[in-house]
Write an enzyme that holds these catalytic residues in place. Structure first.
Site, short mmCIF file in Angstrom:
data_model
loop_
_atom_site.label_atom_id
_atom_site.label_comp_id
_atom_site.label_asym_id
_atom_site.label_seq_id
_atom_site.Cartn_x
_atom_site.Cartn_y
_atom_site.Cartn_z
CB VAL A 118 -0.94 0.00 1.23
CG1 VAL A 118 -1.69 1.32 1.34
CG2 VAL A 118 -1.93 -1.17 1.14
CD GLU A 119 2.23 3.36 3.82
OE1 GLU A 119 2.47 4.46 3.27
OE2 GLU A 119 1.33 3.21 4.68
#
Length: 330
Positions: A118-119
Protein backbone atom coordinates in the site's frame (compact mmCIF):
# COMPACT_ATOMS: atom_id res chain seq x y z
CA UNK A 1 18.50 39.91 17.71
CA UNK A 2 19.70 36.62 16.21
CA UNK A 3 16.68 36.57 13.89
CA UNK A 4 17.51 40.08 12.68
CA UNK A 5 21.14 39.10 12.06
CA UNK A 6 20.08 36.03 10.06
CA UNK A 7 17.65 38.10 7.99
CA UNK A 8 20.26 40.75 7.19
CA UNK A 9 22.81 38.09 6.27
CA UNK A 10 20.32 36.41 3.94
CA UNK A 11 19.49 39.67 2.21
CA UNK A 12 23.19 40.35 1.77
CA UNK A 13 23.79 36.79 0.59
CA UNK A 14 20.93 36.60 -1.91
CA UNK A 15 20.56 40.25 -2.85
CA UNK A 16 16.79 40.05 -2.37
CA UNK A 17 14.36 39.29 0.47
CA UNK A 18 11.93 37.47 -1.86
CA UNK A 19 11.92 33.75 -1.06
CA UNK A 20 10.15 30.67 -2.42
CA UNK A 21 9.02 30.00 1.16
CA UNK A 22 9.29 33.41 2.87
CA UNK A 23 11.32 33.62 6.05
CA UNK A 24 8.65 34.55 8.56
CA UNK A 25 9.35 35.12 12.24
CA UNK A 26 8.24 31.53 12.80
CA UNK A 27 10.78 30.27 10.27
CA UNK A 28 13.59 32.26 11.87
CA UNK A 29 12.59 31.02 15.32
CA UNK A 30 12.67 27.51 13.88
CA UNK A 31 16.26 28.07 12.71
CA UNK A 32 17.17 29.29 16.20
CA UNK A 33 15.65 26.18 17.76
CA UNK A 34 17.63 23.81 15.54
CA UNK A 35 20.79 25.65 16.53
CA UNK A 36 19.96 25.35 20.23
CA UNK A 37 19.00 21.67 20.07
CA UNK A 38 21.35 20.25 17.44
CA UNK A 39 24.01 22.87 16.83
CA UNK A 40 22.88 23.33 13.23
CA UNK A 41 24.00 26.69 11.86
CA UNK A 42 20.85 28.89 11.82
CA UNK A 43 21.93 30.53 8.59
CA UNK A 44 22.14 27.08 7.00
CA UNK A 45 18.61 26.28 8.13
CA UNK A 46 17.28 29.65 7.00
CA UNK A 47 18.88 29.23 3.57
CA UNK A 48 17.39 25.76 3.30
CA UNK A 49 13.88 27.05 4.06
CA UNK A 50 14.45 29.85 1.56
CA UNK A 51 15.40 27.28 -1.07
CA UNK A 52 12.33 25.09 -0.45
CA UNK A 53 9.58 25.25 -3.03
CA UNK A 54 6.09 26.17 -1.86
CA UNK A 55 3.88 23.11 -2.47
CA UNK A 56 0.30 23.91 -3.46
CA UNK A 57 -0.15 20.19 -4.10
CA UNK A 58 0.58 19.24 -0.49
CA UNK A 59 -1.86 21.83 0.82
CA UNK A 60 -4.62 20.79 -1.56
CA UNK A 61 -4.27 17.09 -0.72
CA UNK A 62 -4.13 17.40 3.05
CA UNK A 63 -7.88 17.86 3.44
CA UNK A 64 -8.98 15.30 0.89
CA UNK A 65 -6.99 12.20 1.72
CA UNK A 66 -8.04 9.13 -0.22
CA UNK A 67 -8.36 7.13 3.02
CA UNK A 68 -11.43 9.26 3.81
CA UNK A 69 -13.31 8.00 0.75
CA UNK A 70 -15.96 5.28 1.01
CA UNK A 71 -14.81 1.74 1.69
CA UNK A 72 -16.16 0.42 -1.61
CA UNK A 73 -14.11 2.86 -3.69
CA UNK A 74 -11.05 2.51 -1.48
CA UNK A 75 -11.13 -1.29 -1.61
CA UNK A 76 -11.50 -1.31 -5.38
CA UNK A 77 -8.47 0.93 -5.75
CA UNK A 78 -6.21 -0.72 -3.18
CA UNK A 79 -7.06 -4.42 -3.02
CA UNK A 80 -6.01 -5.29 -6.56
CA UNK A 81 -4.85 -8.42 -8.36
CA UNK A 82 -1.59 -6.68 -9.20
CA UNK A 83 -0.76 -6.07 -5.53
CA UNK A 84 -1.68 -9.65 -4.68
CA UNK A 85 0.31 -11.25 -7.48
CA UNK A 86 3.31 -9.03 -6.91
CA UNK A 87 3.02 -9.67 -3.18
CA UNK A 88 3.39 -13.42 -3.61
CA UNK A 89 6.61 -12.91 -5.56
CA UNK A 90 7.81 -10.31 -3.04
CA UNK A 91 7.30 -12.81 -0.22
CA UNK A 92 9.33 -15.52 -1.94
CA UNK A 93 12.09 -13.08 -2.86
CA UNK A 94 12.33 -11.65 0.66
CA UNK A 95 11.27 -14.70 2.64
CA UNK A 96 14.34 -14.70 4.97
CA UNK A 97 13.73 -11.10 6.06
CA UNK A 98 9.97 -11.48 6.38
CA UNK A 99 10.22 -14.67 8.40
CA UNK A 100 12.99 -13.25 10.59
CA UNK A 101 10.74 -10.28 11.33
CA UNK A 102 7.98 -12.72 12.28
CA UNK A 103 10.33 -14.61 14.58
CA UNK A 104 11.75 -11.46 16.14
CA UNK A 105 8.66 -9.25 16.36
CA UNK A 106 5.75 -11.66 15.98
CA UNK A 107 4.27 -9.73 13.06
CA UNK A 108 2.67 -11.82 10.33
CA UNK A 109 4.94 -11.66 7.23
CA UNK A 110 2.01 -11.05 4.88
CA UNK A 111 0.90 -8.06 6.96
CA UNK A 112 4.35 -6.48 6.61
CA UNK A 113 4.32 -7.15 2.87
CA UNK A 114 0.80 -5.72 2.53
CA UNK A 115 1.79 -2.49 4.26
CA UNK A 116 4.71 -2.09 1.87
CA UNK A 117 2.30 -2.83 -0.99
CA UNK A 118 0.00 0.00 0.00
CA UNK A 119 2.74 2.44 0.90
CA UNK A 120 5.09 2.25 -2.10
CA UNK A 121 4.11 -0.79 -4.19
CA UNK A 122 6.78 -2.92 -2.47
CA UNK A 123 9.33 -0.13 -2.77
CA UNK A 124 8.96 0.31 -6.53
CA UNK A 125 6.82 3.47 -6.48
CA UNK A 126 8.86 6.62 -6.98
CA UNK A 127 7.79 9.22 -4.44
CA UNK A 128 6.87 12.47 -6.21
CA UNK A 129 7.74 15.26 -3.75
CA UNK A 130 10.82 16.59 -2.03
CA UNK A 131 10.26 16.15 1.69
CA UNK A 132 11.79 19.55 2.46
CA UNK A 133 9.31 21.30 0.16
CA UNK A 134 6.31 19.50 1.62
CA UNK A 135 7.27 19.84 5.28
CA UNK A 136 8.30 23.49 4.95
CA UNK A 137 5.00 24.34 3.27
CA UNK A 138 2.84 22.41 5.73
CA UNK A 139 4.94 23.51 8.70
CA UNK A 140 4.50 27.21 7.99
CA UNK A 141 1.35 27.48 5.87
CA UNK A 142 -1.04 24.81 7.13
CA UNK A 143 -2.27 26.27 10.44
CA UNK A 144 -4.41 23.31 11.46
CA UNK A 145 -1.36 21.06 11.93
CA UNK A 146 1.57 23.44 11.51
CA UNK A 147 3.22 22.51 14.80
CA UNK A 148 3.21 18.83 13.86
CA UNK A 149 4.74 19.36 10.43
CA UNK A 150 7.37 21.78 11.76
CA UNK A 151 8.39 19.09 14.23
CA UNK A 152 8.69 16.62 11.34
CA UNK A 153 10.79 19.08 9.35
CA UNK A 154 12.98 19.44 12.43
CA UNK A 155 13.35 15.65 12.65
CA UNK A 156 14.28 15.41 8.97
CA UNK A 157 16.93 18.13 9.17
CA UNK A 158 18.37 16.70 12.39
CA UNK A 159 18.55 13.22 10.85
CA UNK A 160 20.22 14.54 7.69
CA UNK A 161 22.72 16.56 9.72
CA UNK A 162 23.60 13.63 11.96
CA UNK A 163 24.19 11.30 9.02
CA UNK A 164 25.86 13.78 6.68
CA UNK A 165 23.02 13.62 4.15
CA UNK A 166 21.53 16.23 1.85
CA UNK A 167 18.02 17.05 3.18
CA UNK A 168 16.88 17.72 -0.38
CA UNK A 169 17.69 14.14 -1.35
CA UNK A 170 14.69 12.77 0.57
CA UNK A 171 11.63 12.24 -1.58
CA UNK A 172 8.26 11.92 0.09
CA UNK A 173 4.50 11.66 -0.08
CA UNK A 174 2.33 14.79 -0.06
CA UNK A 175 2.43 14.58 3.76
CA UNK A 176 6.21 14.27 4.06
CA UNK A 177 6.47 10.52 4.69
CA UNK A 178 9.76 9.11 3.38
CA UNK A 179 11.30 5.82 2.33
CA UNK A 180 9.94 2.43 1.31
CA UNK A 181 7.78 2.05 4.44
CA UNK A 182 6.69 5.72 4.34
CA UNK A 183 7.81 6.67 7.83
CA UNK A 184 7.37 10.24 8.98
CA UNK A 185 10.86 11.62 9.70
CA UNK A 186 10.47 11.50 13.50
CA UNK A 187 9.75 7.77 13.28
CA UNK A 188 12.93 6.94 11.38
CA UNK A 189 15.09 7.28 14.47
CA UNK A 190 12.40 5.80 16.76
CA UNK A 191 11.52 2.69 14.79
CA UNK A 192 13.84 2.41 11.79
CA UNK A 193 16.33 -0.43 12.18
CA UNK A 194 19.28 -1.96 10.41
CA UNK A 195 17.84 -5.36 9.52
CA UNK A 196 20.45 -6.25 6.93
CA UNK A 197 23.52 -6.14 9.15
CA UNK A 198 25.39 -3.36 7.34
CA UNK A 199 25.20 -0.91 10.28
CA UNK A 200 22.95 1.48 8.36
CA UNK A 201 19.18 1.78 8.81
CA UNK A 202 18.44 2.67 5.20
CA UNK A 203 14.69 2.98 4.68
CA UNK A 204 15.09 4.66 1.30
CA UNK A 205 17.00 1.95 -0.56
CA UNK A 206 16.87 -1.26 1.52
CA UNK A 207 13.76 -3.41 1.35
CA UNK A 208 15.29 -5.59 4.05
CA UNK A 209 15.56 -2.64 6.43
CA UNK A 210 12.03 -1.57 5.48
CA UNK A 211 10.68 -5.03 6.36
CA UNK A 212 12.39 -5.07 9.74
CA UNK A 213 11.36 -1.51 10.51
CA UNK A 214 7.68 -2.17 9.80
CA UNK A 215 7.83 -5.24 12.03
CA UNK A 216 9.52 -3.25 14.77
CA UNK A 217 6.98 -0.43 14.47
CA UNK A 218 3.95 -2.71 14.75
CA UNK A 219 5.50 -4.64 17.63
CA UNK A 220 6.17 -1.42 19.52
CA UNK A 221 2.50 -0.48 19.12
CA UNK A 222 1.26 -3.76 20.56
CA UNK A 223 0.96 -6.29 17.74
CA UNK A 224 -0.15 -9.64 19.19
CA UNK A 225 1.47 -12.65 17.54
CA UNK A 226 -0.89 -15.07 15.80
CA UNK A 227 -3.98 -13.20 17.00
CA UNK A 228 -6.82 -12.21 14.64
CA UNK A 229 -7.07 -8.78 13.07
CA UNK A 230 -10.65 -8.49 11.83
CA UNK A 231 -13.49 -10.89 11.00
CA UNK A 232 -16.49 -10.12 8.82
CA UNK A 233 -19.87 -10.26 10.51
CA UNK A 234 -23.44 -10.97 9.50
CA UNK A 235 -26.77 -11.21 11.25
CA UNK A 236 -28.55 -8.60 13.38
CA UNK A 237 -28.01 -6.68 16.59
CA UNK A 238 -25.21 -4.40 15.35
CA UNK A 239 -26.63 -1.06 16.43
CA UNK A 240 -25.89 -1.36 20.14
CA UNK A 241 -22.20 -2.02 19.39
CA UNK A 242 -21.58 0.72 16.84
CA UNK A 243 -20.04 4.11 17.46
CA UNK A 244 -17.70 2.88 20.18
CA UNK A 245 -14.41 3.84 18.52
CA UNK A 246 -11.71 1.36 17.57
CA UNK A 247 -10.35 0.04 20.85
CA UNK A 248 -11.78 -3.43 21.64
CA UNK A 249 -14.50 -3.18 24.29
CA UNK A 250 -16.76 -6.23 23.95
CA UNK A 251 -16.20 -9.97 24.01
CA UNK A 252 -16.92 -12.19 21.05
CA UNK A 253 -19.49 -13.93 23.23
CA UNK A 254 -21.36 -10.66 23.83
CA UNK A 255 -21.71 -10.16 20.09
CA UNK A 256 -22.78 -13.73 19.46
CA UNK A 257 -25.34 -13.55 22.27
CA UNK A 258 -26.79 -10.49 20.51
CA UNK A 259 -27.37 -12.49 17.32
CA UNK A 260 -24.20 -11.52 15.45
CA UNK A 261 -22.52 -14.26 13.43
CA UNK A 262 -18.75 -14.39 12.85
CA UNK A 263 -17.62 -15.55 9.40
CA UNK A 264 -14.70 -17.38 11.06
CA UNK A 265 -14.42 -19.05 14.47
CA UNK A 266 -13.18 -16.76 17.23
CA UNK A 267 -12.28 -17.23 20.87
CA UNK A 268 -15.36 -16.14 22.82
CA UNK A 269 -13.25 -14.31 25.39
CA UNK A 270 -11.38 -12.20 22.83
CA UNK A 271 -12.17 -8.48 22.99
CA UNK A 272 -13.48 -6.79 19.83
CA UNK A 273 -15.27 -3.73 18.57
CA UNK A 274 -17.65 -3.38 15.64
CA UNK A 275 -17.31 -1.07 12.63
CA UNK A 276 -19.74 -0.45 9.78
CA UNK A 277 -18.39 0.36 6.32
CA UNK A 278 -20.33 1.67 3.35
CA UNK A 279 -20.06 -0.10 -0.01
CA UNK A 280 -21.97 0.34 -3.27
CA UNK A 281 -24.05 -2.68 -2.26
CA UNK A 282 -24.88 -1.53 1.26
CA UNK A 283 -23.10 -1.91 4.60
CA UNK A 284 -20.42 -4.33 5.73
CA UNK A 285 -19.88 -5.03 9.42
CA UNK A 286 -16.56 -6.18 10.83
CA UNK A 287 -15.37 -7.26 14.26
CA UNK A 288 -12.01 -5.58 14.82
CA UNK A 289 -9.43 -6.89 17.26
CA UNK A 290 -6.41 -5.31 18.94
CA UNK A 291 -4.21 -5.98 15.90
CA UNK A 292 -6.56 -3.94 13.72
CA UNK A 293 -6.05 -0.98 16.03
CA UNK A 294 -2.30 -1.54 15.82
CA UNK A 295 -2.38 -1.26 12.02
CA UNK A 296 -4.31 1.98 12.45
CA UNK A 297 -1.35 3.30 14.45
CA UNK A 298 0.51 3.13 11.14
CA UNK A 299 -2.24 5.00 9.30
CA UNK A 300 -5.24 6.20 11.29
CA UNK A 301 -7.85 4.91 8.87
CA UNK A 302 -10.15 1.89 9.16
CA UNK A 303 -10.19 1.68 5.37
CA UNK A 304 -6.40 1.45 5.35
CA UNK A 305 -6.24 -1.21 8.06
CA UNK A 306 -8.86 -3.40 6.41
CA UNK A 307 -7.23 -3.05 2.99
CA UNK A 308 -3.92 -4.17 4.52
CA UNK A 309 -5.61 -7.22 6.02
CA UNK A 310 -7.32 -8.22 2.76
CA UNK A 311 -4.16 -7.70 0.72
CA UNK A 312 -2.27 -9.84 3.24
CA UNK A 313 -4.74 -12.68 2.76
CA UNK A 314 -4.38 -12.43 -1.01
CA UNK A 315 -0.58 -12.42 -0.70
CA UNK A 316 -0.78 -15.58 1.39
CA UNK A 317 -2.90 -17.31 -1.24
CA UNK A 318 -0.61 -16.21 -4.07
CA UNK A 319 2.49 -17.26 -2.15
CA UNK A 320 1.03 -20.72 -1.57
CA UNK A 321 0.07 -20.99 -5.23
CA UNK A 322 3.58 -20.09 -6.33
CA UNK A 323 5.13 -22.51 -3.85
CA UNK A 324 2.90 -25.31 -5.08
CA UNK A 325 3.88 -24.54 -8.66
CA UNK A 326 7.58 -24.53 -7.78
CA UNK A 327 7.30 -27.99 -6.25
CA UNK A 328 5.16 -29.48 -8.99
CA UNK A 329 1.96 -29.29 -6.95
CA UNK A 330 -1.42 -28.30 -8.27
Amino acid sequence: MKKLIITLMLVAFTGTPSFAVPLTDEALAFADRLYSKYGIDPLKTALLIQSADYSDKALSLMDRQFEKSGWGMYRKSMVTDNRSNKGGRFYLEHRPSLELAYAQYGVTPEIIAAILAVETNYGDYKLPHRAVDVLSTLGFYYPRRADYFRSELEALLAYAEKNGMDPFSFMSSYAGAVGIPQFMPSNISKYGIDFGGDNIADLVNSKTDAIGSVGNYLAKFGWQKDKPTAIKLRGTGFDSFLGQGYDPKFTVKELEDAGIIFALPANQEEKVNVIRLQTDKGFEHWAIFSNFRTIMRYNNSANYALAVLLISKNIEEERKRLEAGNTGGS
